[in-house]
Each structure stands twice: as C-alpha cells, then as structure tokens.
Enzyme design. Sequence first.
Site, PDB file in Angstrom:
ATOM      1  CG  MET A  60     -18.072   7.163 -41.079  1.00 43.31           C
ATOM      2  SD  MET A  60     -18.296   7.715 -42.767  1.00 43.31           S
ATOM      3  CE  MET A  60     -18.574   9.449 -42.522  1.00 43.31           C
ATOM      4  CB  CYS A  61     -20.189   0.908 -43.167  1.00 46.49           C
ATOM      5  SG  CYS A  61     -21.727   1.835 -43.341  1.00 46.49           S
ATOM      6  CG  ASP A  62     -15.598  -0.691 -40.136  1.00 47.21           C
ATOM      7  OD1 ASP A  62     -14.506  -0.387 -40.633  1.00 47.21           O
ATOM      8  OD2 ASP A  62     -16.175  -0.011 -39.266  1.00 47.21           O
ATOM      9  CD  GLU A  65     -17.602   0.038 -45.560  1.00 48.58           C
ATOM     10  OE1 GLU A  65     -17.410   1.079 -44.895  1.00 48.58           O
ATOM     11  OE2 GLU A  65     -17.982  -1.020 -45.069  1.00 48.58           O
ATOM     12  NE  ARG A 107     -14.369   3.802 -38.780  1.00 51.18           N
ATOM     13  CZ  ARG A 107     -14.954   3.758 -39.958  1.00 51.18           C
ATOM     14  NH1 ARG A 107     -15.483   2.603 -40.388  1.00 51.18           N
ATOM     15  NH2 ARG A 107     -15.040   4.822 -40.728  1.00 51.18           N
TER      16      ARG A 107
END
Length: 459
Positions: A1-3, A88, A233
């Site tokens: 998972m990303c931000d 994302e 997040r």
Amino acid sequence: MCDTMVARPPVTKNGTLIFAKNSDREANEAQYLFHAPAQTHAPGSELACTYISIPQAERTNAVLLSRPYWMWGAEMGVNEHGVLIGNEAVFSKLKPQKEPALIGMDLLRLGLERAASAEEAVEVITSLLAQYGQGGNCGHNGHFEYHNAFLIADAGGTAFVLETVGRDFVLERAGDVRTISNAYTVGTEYERMSDGLIAQARAKGWAGDKTPFDFAEAYGDRLRSRFATGYERGCRTRDLLGPKAPHVEARHVMGVLRDHGPRAARQRHWQPDGLLGGSVCAHASFGPVRKFGQTTSSWITEIRNGRMLHWVTGTSAPDTGIFKPVFFGPGSEGIGLPDFGPVPGGRYEEAALWWRHEKLHRAVLENYGPRLAAYAGERDRLEENFMDEVAGALERGADEGALEALTARHWRRAEEAEKAWLKAALAVPANARQMAPPSHFYRFHWKRLNRLAHMPEIS
C-alpha cells in the site's frame, strides 16, 4: 500500500511545489531508479507494456522513474517538463479486471512519457484507460488486481487527483495540501468525470437521485479500504503536513514518509509487528494486507533556485535509509545523474543498491528500536549535511558540472555510511532482552522472505 502527497506553492517555504510518495509493495520486490532519454519513434511502432502492446507515440519525453524490477511501468516519476505522477491501489464495489490490460503503473509511465503538463497527463491517462482498460495481476509473488488513483502535478504548481474505476474516472483539482492513499477520496468536489459514471452507479443501486453525486461514497469498498488502512494513512499524512503550512519543506516531508503513525508515537518500544499496519513508513508482516505493505522506495521532489531537485532513497524502508539528491527536470538540464548501479532482480545481488540496503534494513528489524538508534542520529546529521550543501551550492549559483559532482559525492558518502551503519546495528545483539519482542509469526514471516530472496547471513 502507498501514500502520495503534494504541497502547492501557497503553503511551501520557497513558494514552489513539493511532491512525494512512499511506494509500498512486496518485501522482496526490488525497485530501482531508471532513466530513459527523450526519443523519436518510427511511424507504426508498437510499445510493449507490462502485459499488452499498444501503438507507440511519435515522440516520448525523457523520464526518471522508480520501477519495480519486473514491470514496464513505474510507481512514481518525473519527466523533462516537470510533470510528476504517483499512483495508489484503490478498492471499489466494482471488481477489478483480471484479464491483462494496462496496469496502473503502465498508465503512470505513459502519462509521463507523453505529456508536457499535468493537464496533458490527465488526458493521456484517461484516453488510454478508455481505449485499453486497466487489468491484470499487479502482484509480485501473489495475485493482486486493483483500480488506480493518481496524484498528478507539474512544476507550475498545478495538481490533480484522478481516481479511476474500470475504464471510468473522476477528476478533482487539488488544493494547497492534498494526499491520497489506498481509498477513494474524491467525493462531491470533482471537476469532471467520464460519461456514464453516475448512471452506472444508480443502475447498480450504489447511488440515489440526490445531488451532488458523491463518487467515493457510491463506488468505494469501504470495508476493504479500511482493512488496507487507506483512510487512516490518508488522514495521518494530511494531519502531519497541514500544520507546516505556509512553511512546508522537503525535510518535513522526509519526516512524514518515515512516520509510523500515532500508536508508534505513543509507545516507547514500538516495533513493526502485527496483523494490521497503518504506518506511512510500512514494514511487511504476516497477513494478507501486510504482505503488500513494505515501503520499497521513497521519493520527494522540490524546486530550489529554479532547478528541479529530487530526494530519493532508491531503497526500501526510509526509516532505515537515507535520502540522496538527484537533479532532473526543468532548470536541471545538463546535470548528469549519479550512478544508480545495475538493475536488481527478485533475489539478493550484492551489486544492486536496493539489495545491499536490505542487509541493513533486515538487520534492524531483528531488534528494531535499539538497532535503529545505533545510527539514526548520525544518519539524520548526514542527511542535513546533504541538504545544506545542496542549498549552499544553489545559492552560490554553482554550475551544472559542480552540481553533478556534488550529487555523485553525496551518493558515495551515503554508500560508505550505510556500511558503517550496518556494523553499528550489528553491534547491538539481535537477541537482546526486548521490552516487546516481535511475535513468532513476524519472525517466521521474515525468515521465509529471507530464504526466498537468498539473503546472505548478516554478521
């Protein structure tokens, strides 16, 4: 998972755009920095993307990308015009396509190779999405299909959030501080959307006749998004960046990308264990979500004294590594890139930067707090020294050759420093008595990852 996040000129200290992303993927999915020059292509040429081929453009821009080693596309990058994109995984009530098509990382790279502005990148991605669709396995060793959201910005300060579902999309013009994570976030404040998006939601019973239409409410799979900690997040990155306005700097963003969430801030002996994450800086663990929850590369872009400058790790886990400077894009023409080393693969290779850093990263995980503390202060001072030297050189009006030599020197110093930090970390016993030792499941998970990667014994 990303931000992924952006701070636009009204809220940054130097009045220019700041863009950043943590790319979170599988723990053995090595990533590398890749440069492709601008090119012209013969009419009728075909372009082989990750799974399908499409007609090649007549001209493609020079790009600097962070790429998982096995795919054609990229997790984040910039082109010669200063267009920046990060993507994302997002989860919808509409199931993602399993059949091979363009994947989100392909669309990201295509947007950079074919667009000269953020607006053009939106058009490139949405037109290719409508024509070819998105689909296929995006996992490394597992199966993982998903829709995509993109944060698209450019050196002029324009930024958009583009969220997709199948071949459809919704577009929002970003405000001064905007972050995206693994959940749909465009609600009613959209600028435009693809035809038929509202009608499809109403036909499926996901939306009524009320106006304005709420895209995220209609299409989002809230349970899966919560399980992926996308909402958590997304709120965390906004809460960390927002209060820095109007003085946001790259050093603040480094702190955000290293953040482990409010629980870690409260717990003295926190460590990256457990079934669920929630950290902006992610460490893999057991369970279906944490399997895809390892930060495998980190990137920050700023513009200083008219030159586009990127702070990149080129490695996993920014909390255990160091950001290094790279000049590329508007104002930085003529400044050569540092040597990124050979392309890594899916197993340990001493010659590859990403895998060399894994020795340090994985050694720290064996006794997280004490081993990180053995060198974190020195790391922070070296990173500050890099930023100060770059700022000083730019203020003095250093030419392209001097800036190229400076960045090459910083990359060499970082390499030597990591060797010393590994020794410092290993001087702290892995089996030292810990206040909160990692669980058996966590230790077993990383032993298995090390075995699959053919990691050497670290001593």
